[in-house]
Design a protein around this motif. Sequence first.
Motif, PDB file in Angstrom:
ATOM      1  N   ASP A   1       0.823  -1.215   0.000  1.00  0.00           N
ATOM      2  CA  ASP A   1       0.000   0.000   0.000  1.00  0.00           C
ATOM      3  C   ASP A   1       0.858   1.266   0.000  1.00  0.00           C
ATOM      4  O   ASP A   1       0.454   2.290  -0.536  1.00  0.00           O
ATOM      5  CB  ASP A   1      -0.923   0.008   1.220  1.00  0.00           C
ATOM      6  CG  ASP A   1      -1.857  -1.189   1.242  1.00  0.00           C
ATOM      7  OD1 ASP A   1      -2.340  -1.589   0.162  1.00  0.00           O
ATOM      8  OD2 ASP A   1      -2.103  -1.734   2.334  1.00  0.00           O
ATOM      9  N   HIS A   2       2.028   1.196   0.612  1.00  0.00           N
ATOM     10  CA  HIS A   2       2.983   2.314   0.643  1.00  0.00           C
ATOM     11  C   HIS A   2       4.382   1.715   0.694  1.00  0.00           C
ATOM     12  O   HIS A   2       4.653   0.828   1.503  1.00  0.00           O
ATOM     13  CB  HIS A   2       2.769   3.190   1.881  1.00  0.00           C
ATOM     14  CG  HIS A   2       3.934   4.104   2.148  1.00  0.00           C
ATOM     15  ND1 HIS A   2       4.159   5.255   1.429  1.00  0.00           N
ATOM     16  CD2 HIS A   2       4.958   4.002   3.023  1.00  0.00           C
ATOM     17  CE1 HIS A   2       5.275   5.830   1.871  1.00  0.00           C
ATOM     18  NE2 HIS A   2       5.774   5.086   2.835  1.00  0.00           N
ATOM     19  N   HIS A   3       5.250   2.207  -0.179  1.00  0.00           N
ATOM     20  CA  HIS A   3       6.634   1.722  -0.191  1.00  0.00           C
ATOM     21  C   HIS A   3       7.561   2.918  -0.091  1.00  0.00           C
ATOM     22  O   HIS A   3       7.665   3.713  -1.027  1.00  0.00           O
ATOM     23  CB  HIS A   3       6.916   0.940  -1.476  1.00  0.00           C
ATOM     24  CG  HIS A   3       8.283   0.352  -1.535  1.00  0.00           C
ATOM     25  ND1 HIS A   3       8.711  -0.615  -0.666  1.00  0.00           N
ATOM     26  CD2 HIS A   3       9.305   0.603  -2.361  1.00  0.00           C
ATOM     27  CE1 HIS A   3       9.949  -0.952  -0.968  1.00  0.00           C
ATOM     28  NE2 HIS A   3      10.341  -0.215  -1.988  1.00  0.00           N
TER      29      HIS A   3
ATOM     30  N   SER B   1       7.567   0.362   4.829  1.00  0.00           N
ATOM     31  CA  SER B   1       6.536  -0.011   3.868  1.00  0.00           C
ATOM     32  C   SER B   1       5.316  -0.490   4.638  1.00  0.00           C
ATOM     33  O   SER B   1       5.435  -1.024   5.742  1.00  0.00           O
ATOM     34  CB  SER B   1       7.021  -1.120   2.932  1.00  0.00           C
ATOM     35  OG  SER B   1       7.981  -0.618   2.032  1.00  0.00           O
TER      36      SER B   1
END
Length: 165
Positions: free
Chosen positions: A129-131, A136
């Motif tokens: 979803d977010h890196h 992350s």
Amino acid sequence: MQTSATADVAAASTALRGRVESMHGMDFLRAVIAGDLPESPLIASLGVRTVAAAEGEVTLRTVPQPQHFNTIGTGHGGFLATLLDTALGLAVDTLTPAGTVWTTTDLHVRFRRPMTADSGNVTAVGRVDHHGRSTSVCSGEVRDGEGRVLATATASLFALRQPPA
């Protein structure tokens, strides 16, 4: 005191970690899926296979085995959590350059339905979803052979090593 078997496991783990650290995560996962590199020792011992990897997403598959169940006859929560933790971590690996490895800092699992002997092929999918550079965030689910959600999870991961800038 280290036994011969313990020394063998340590040597194999060190060699595998060296391969992981020397390759882009996606290249490593492609090699695992192709059978050119082994699954992690834990996942292999549980009868789980990495079956697909795309940028930011990984799919694992297994067929429930007797050792996956608890004393009340349903899938052990720790087994389902392990599937999710692995799928989420490997999803991050698909975006990871050589020289960086990740560790889970938190894992929140929600059990929705029991895994039973009739669950068929069980699939775990992890998505990024977010890196970021050092953290992350991922989410994923475990589904039975009919596509019903057995468990969902979210996790945060932290980069232990990063390649030189």
